[in-house]
Design a protein around this motif. Structure first.
Motif, PDB file in Angstrom:
ATOM      1  N   LEU A 157      19.930  10.792  -4.674  1.00  7.13           N
ATOM      2  CA  LEU A 157      20.759   9.957  -5.542  1.00  7.13           C
ATOM      3  C   LEU A 157      22.207  10.435  -5.565  1.00  7.13           C
ATOM      4  O   LEU A 157      23.130   9.629  -5.670  1.00  7.13           O
ATOM      5  CB  LEU A 157      20.181   9.943  -6.960  1.00  7.13           C
ATOM      6  CG  LEU A 157      18.828   9.228  -7.112  1.00  7.13           C
ATOM      7  CD1 LEU A 157      18.307   9.366  -8.530  1.00  7.13           C
ATOM      8  CD2 LEU A 157      18.944   7.758  -6.720  1.00  7.13           C
ATOM      9  N   ASN A 158      22.405  11.737  -5.433  1.00  9.12           N
ATOM     10  CA  ASN A 158      23.771  12.244  -5.398  1.00  9.12           C
ATOM     11  C   ASN A 158      24.453  11.953  -4.062  1.00  9.12           C
ATOM     12  O   ASN A 158      25.669  11.797  -4.003  1.00  9.12           O
ATOM     13  CB  ASN A 158      23.787  13.744  -5.700  1.00  9.12           C
ATOM     14  CG  ASN A 158      23.723  14.022  -7.197  1.00  9.12           C
ATOM     15  OD1 ASN A 158      24.690  13.825  -7.917  1.00  9.12           O
ATOM     16  ND2 ASN A 158      22.570  14.440  -7.668  1.00  9.12           N
ATOM     17  N   LYS A 199      31.613   6.451  -3.858  1.00  7.84           N
ATOM     18  CA  LYS A 199      32.994   6.925  -3.947  1.00  7.84           C
ATOM     19  C   LYS A 199      33.820   6.465  -2.742  1.00  7.84           C
ATOM     20  O   LYS A 199      35.007   6.187  -2.869  1.00  7.84           O
ATOM     21  CB  LYS A 199      33.020   8.449  -4.044  1.00  7.84           C
ATOM     22  CG  LYS A 199      32.532   8.985  -5.384  1.00  7.84           C
ATOM     23  CD  LYS A 199      32.562  10.510  -5.404  1.00  7.84           C
ATOM     24  CE  LYS A 199      32.032  11.044  -6.733  1.00  7.84           C
ATOM     25  NZ  LYS A 199      32.032  12.539  -6.760  1.00  7.84           N
ATOM     26  N   VAL A 200      33.169   6.396  -1.573  1.00 10.09           N
ATOM     27  CA  VAL A 200      33.876   6.006  -0.348  1.00 10.09           C
ATOM     28  C   VAL A 200      34.100   4.499  -0.288  1.00 10.09           C
ATOM     29  O   VAL A 200      35.200   4.032   0.021  1.00 10.09           O
ATOM     30  CB  VAL A 200      33.102   6.484   0.897  1.00 10.09           C
ATOM     31  CG1 VAL A 200      33.748   5.939   2.172  1.00 10.09           C
ATOM     32  CG2 VAL A 200      33.044   8.011   0.943  1.00 10.09           C
ATOM     33  N   TYR A 201      33.042   3.715  -0.578  1.00  8.66           N
ATOM     34  CA  TYR A 201      33.114   2.261  -0.396  1.00  8.66           C
ATOM     35  C   TYR A 201      33.307   1.481  -1.703  1.00  8.66           C
ATOM     36  O   TYR A 201      33.436   0.263  -1.684  1.00  8.66           O
ATOM     37  CB  TYR A 201      31.847   1.765   0.301  1.00  8.66           C
ATOM     38  CG  TYR A 201      31.729   2.253   1.726  1.00  8.66           C
ATOM     39  CD1 TYR A 201      32.558   1.753   2.722  1.00  8.66           C
ATOM     40  CD2 TYR A 201      30.798   3.228   2.075  1.00  8.66           C
ATOM     41  CE1 TYR A 201      32.464   2.204   4.031  1.00  8.66           C
ATOM     42  CE2 TYR A 201      30.693   3.688   3.386  1.00  8.66           C
ATOM     43  CZ  TYR A 201      31.527   3.177   4.351  1.00  8.66           C
ATOM     44  OH  TYR A 201      31.435   3.628   5.636  1.00  8.66           O
ATOM     45  N   ASN A 202      33.265   2.197  -2.811  1.00  7.85           N
ATOM     46  CA  ASN A 202      33.462   1.577  -4.130  1.00  7.85           C
ATOM     47  C   ASN A 202      32.361   0.570  -4.500  1.00  7.85           C
ATOM     48  O   ASN A 202      32.609  -0.418  -5.172  1.00  7.85           O
ATOM     49  CB  ASN A 202      34.826   0.898  -4.226  1.00  7.85           C
ATOM     50  CG  ASN A 202      35.260   0.707  -5.678  1.00  7.85           C
ATOM     51  OD1 ASN A 202      34.879   1.490  -6.545  1.00  7.85           O
ATOM     52  ND2 ASN A 202      36.024  -0.333  -5.930  1.00  7.85           N
ATOM     53  N   TYR A 203      31.167   0.803  -3.998  1.00  2.00           N
ATOM     54  CA  TYR A 203      30.002   0.034  -4.440  1.00  2.00           C
ATOM     55  C   TYR A 203      28.756   0.872  -4.178  1.00  2.00           C
ATOM     56  O   TYR A 203      28.759   1.784  -3.362  1.00  2.00           O
ATOM     57  CB  TYR A 203      29.882  -1.313  -3.702  1.00  2.00           C
ATOM     58  CG  TYR A 203      29.681  -1.171  -2.214  1.00  2.00           C
ATOM     59  CD1 TYR A 203      28.441  -0.833  -1.667  1.00  2.00           C
ATOM     60  CD2 TYR A 203      30.741  -1.376  -1.335  1.00  2.00           C
ATOM     61  CE1 TYR A 203      28.269  -0.690  -0.300  1.00  2.00           C
ATOM     62  CE2 TYR A 203      30.578  -1.225   0.030  1.00  2.00           C
ATOM     63  CZ  TYR A 203      29.345  -0.883   0.530  1.00  2.00           C
ATOM     64  OH  TYR A 203      29.179  -0.726   1.884  1.00  2.00           O
ATOM     65  N   TYR A 204      27.695   0.544  -4.908  1.00  2.00           N
ATOM     66  CA  TYR A 204      26.425   1.223  -4.695  1.00  2.00           C
ATOM     67  C   TYR A 204      25.576   0.432  -3.702  1.00  2.00           C
ATOM     68  O   TYR A 204      25.439  -0.786  -3.831  1.00  2.00           O
ATOM     69  CB  TYR A 204      25.630   1.331  -6.006  1.00  2.00           C
ATOM     70  CG  TYR A 204      26.089   2.441  -6.909  1.00  2.00           C
ATOM     71  CD1 TYR A 204      25.913   3.771  -6.560  1.00  2.00           C
ATOM     72  CD2 TYR A 204      26.696   2.157  -8.136  1.00  2.00           C
ATOM     73  CE1 TYR A 204      26.325   4.792  -7.393  1.00  2.00           C
ATOM     74  CE2 TYR A 204      27.113   3.173  -8.982  1.00  2.00           C
ATOM     75  CZ  TYR A 204      26.917   4.489  -8.599  1.00  2.00           C
ATOM     76  OH  TYR A 204      27.330   5.504  -9.418  1.00  2.00           O
ATOM     77  N   THR A 216      21.179   3.502 -14.212  1.00  5.87           N
ATOM     78  CA  THR A 216      22.640   3.522 -14.039  1.00  5.87           C
ATOM     79  C   THR A 216      23.062   2.955 -12.683  1.00  5.87           C
ATOM     80  O   THR A 216      24.258   2.812 -12.428  1.00  5.87           O
ATOM     81  CB  THR A 216      23.187   4.961 -14.171  1.00  5.87           C
ATOM     82  OG1 THR A 216      22.659   5.776 -13.110  1.00  5.87           O
ATOM     83  CG2 THR A 216      22.784   5.567 -15.511  1.00  5.87           C
ATOM     84  N   TYR A 217      22.091   2.670 -11.815  1.00  6.73           N
ATOM     85  CA  TYR A 217      22.390   2.099 -10.496  1.00  6.73           C
ATOM     86  C   TYR A 217      22.219   0.583 -10.565  1.00  6.73           C
ATOM     87  O   TYR A 217      21.238   0.084 -11.138  1.00  6.73           O
ATOM     88  CB  TYR A 217      21.472   2.681  -9.427  1.00  6.73           C
ATOM     89  CG  TYR A 217      21.767   4.134  -9.118  1.00  6.73           C
ATOM     90  CD1 TYR A 217      22.535   4.498  -8.024  1.00  6.73           C
ATOM     91  CD2 TYR A 217      21.294   5.149  -9.946  1.00  6.73           C
ATOM     92  CE1 TYR A 217      22.823   5.829  -7.754  1.00  6.73           C
ATOM     93  CE2 TYR A 217      21.581   6.487  -9.691  1.00  6.73           C
ATOM     94  CZ  TYR A 217      22.339   6.811  -8.604  1.00  6.73           C
ATOM     95  OH  TYR A 217      22.631   8.130  -8.341  1.00  6.73           O
ATOM     96  N   PRO A 218      23.152  -0.187  -9.989  1.00  6.55           N
ATOM     97  CA  PRO A 218      23.132  -1.647 -10.139  1.00  6.55           C
ATOM     98  C   PRO A 218      21.890  -2.331  -9.579  1.00  6.55           C
ATOM     99  O   PRO A 218      21.339  -3.234 -10.203  1.00  6.55           O
ATOM    100  CB  PRO A 218      24.383  -2.106  -9.379  1.00  6.55           C
ATOM    101  CG  PRO A 218      25.245  -0.906  -9.292  1.00  6.55           C
ATOM    102  CD  PRO A 218      24.317   0.256  -9.220  1.00  6.55           C
ATOM    103  N   GLN A 219      21.444  -1.926  -8.371  1.00  5.37           N
ATOM    104  CA  GLN A 219      20.326  -2.625  -7.725  1.00  5.37           C
ATOM    105  C   GLN A 219      19.315  -1.613  -7.184  1.00  5.37           C
ATOM    106  O   GLN A 219      19.630  -0.834  -6.290  1.00  5.37           O
ATOM    107  CB  GLN A 219      20.846  -3.504  -6.581  1.00  5.37           C
ATOM    108  CG  GLN A 219      21.793  -4.595  -7.058  1.00  5.37           C
ATOM    109  CD  GLN A 219      22.285  -5.457  -5.928  1.00  5.37           C
ATOM    110  OE1 GLN A 219      21.720  -6.507  -5.635  1.00  5.37           O
ATOM    111  NE2 GLN A 219      23.344  -5.037  -5.270  1.00  5.37           N
TER     112      GLN A 219
END
Length: 299
Positions: free
Chosen positions: A239-240, A247-252, A278-281
């Motif tokens: 998960l980390n 942080k790189v692509y600005n999306y999960y 806490t994760y969107p999908q």
């Protein structure tokens, strides 16, 4: 969402089949050339947007060094596409050197190959070290939520030249320093390489270990953790890594988790679920009864 997900899978299969058919029937050439481009685009898309998780595949505690390297390399290829080219070039140079070692016809070219191996290996080792260090603090904080007696997690990285590096203490590791160490190790192992007819020094032999630091003692994770604790640690590590992608692509990316709660009791399962909320999908396949959340999809 389910339709889009299934369409992606179907398209992947269709594109791969189409590429095979190209050899069978020339009249499809134009269409299939476009499909080949789609295959490459889809692979990039899949790597960036889908993050599948299986406990066995991500076992960084017990598995052999090759498996651990593959875990980190897969992550690095997502956040830095250039890493794939570096890795490919190293494999190519190692193959050339191996061919020369087996032929017995040594020439000046082997010195050039040694220099390239040291150059590429030092770059790969440095990228791996930076990747592991990037999740160090977040991993520490996540672990303390599960095990309060942990003061810190020490990461010992052993490059292919076999000199362990404590990543917790090392702040500025330079590629040139790594390259010099690789060149020294290659020179020392020259005789062994000739005898064994294979390359013995490169980043393909890198390894790393996680050590738990408590007030009393230091422990290797594989020696002190139970199977359920190891599973928790593996999932937190994964998960980390995903957070670094964000942080790189600005999306999960979409998380595809296959039986992430194996051997976990209800309390730890609940803690993991709170983190996953806490994760969107997130898509989970599990035999356990899990609480349904409106904006999540649990299978």
């Amino acid at each position: 969402f389910a339709r889009i997900f299934l369409k992606l899978i179907f398209n992947d299969i269709f594109f791969e089949i189409s590429a095979i058919l190209k050899r069978k029937n020339s009249r499809f050439d134009k269409t299939l050339m476009l499909n080949e481009k789609k295959i490459e685009s889809y692979k990039i898309l899949k790597n960036k947007f889908l993050s599948p998780f299986l406990l066995n595949a991500f076992d960084i505690s017990f598995q052999d060094p090759e498996n651990k390297r593959n875990i980190i390399d897969r992550f690095l290829k997502i956040i830095n596409p250039e890493f794939s080219n570096i890795e490919y070039n190293l494999k190519k140079v190692i193959k050339q050197k191996t061919s020369i070692l087996k032929s017995g016809n040594y020439s000046d070219i082997i010195e050039s190959l040694n220099s390239k191996i040291a150059e590429l290996s030092s770059l790969i080792t440095l990228k791996r070290i930076e990747g592991i260090k990037s999740i160090g603090d977040d991993l520490n904080n996540a672990c303390r939520k599960f095990w309060h007696n942990i003061e810190n997690i020490k990461i010992i990285y052993t490059p292919g030249f076999n000199l362990p590096i404590n990543l917790t203490n090392e702040k500025n590791i330079q590629q040139n320093d790594l390259k010099e160490q690789y060149l020294k190790a290659i020179k020392i192992n020259t005789k062994k390489e000739v005898e064994n007819q294979k390359v013995l020094v490169s980043s393909n032999r890198d390894n790393f270990e996680f050590i738990l630091i408590t007030k009393q003692k230091e422990y290797f994770i594989k020696n002190i953790f139970s199977q359920s604790q190891i599973n928790i640690f593996i999932l937190l590590f994964f998960l980390n890594l995903v957070r670094q992608i964000k942080k790189v692509y600005n999306y999960y990316p979409i998380l595809l988790l296959d039986e992430p709660f194996v051997f976990l009791d209800s309390l730890n399962t609940e803690k993991i679920l709170k983190i996953l909320y806490t994760y969107p999908q997130v898509i989970i396949s599990s035999n356990k009864d899990l609480e349904l959340i409106n904006h999540k999809i649990f299978l």
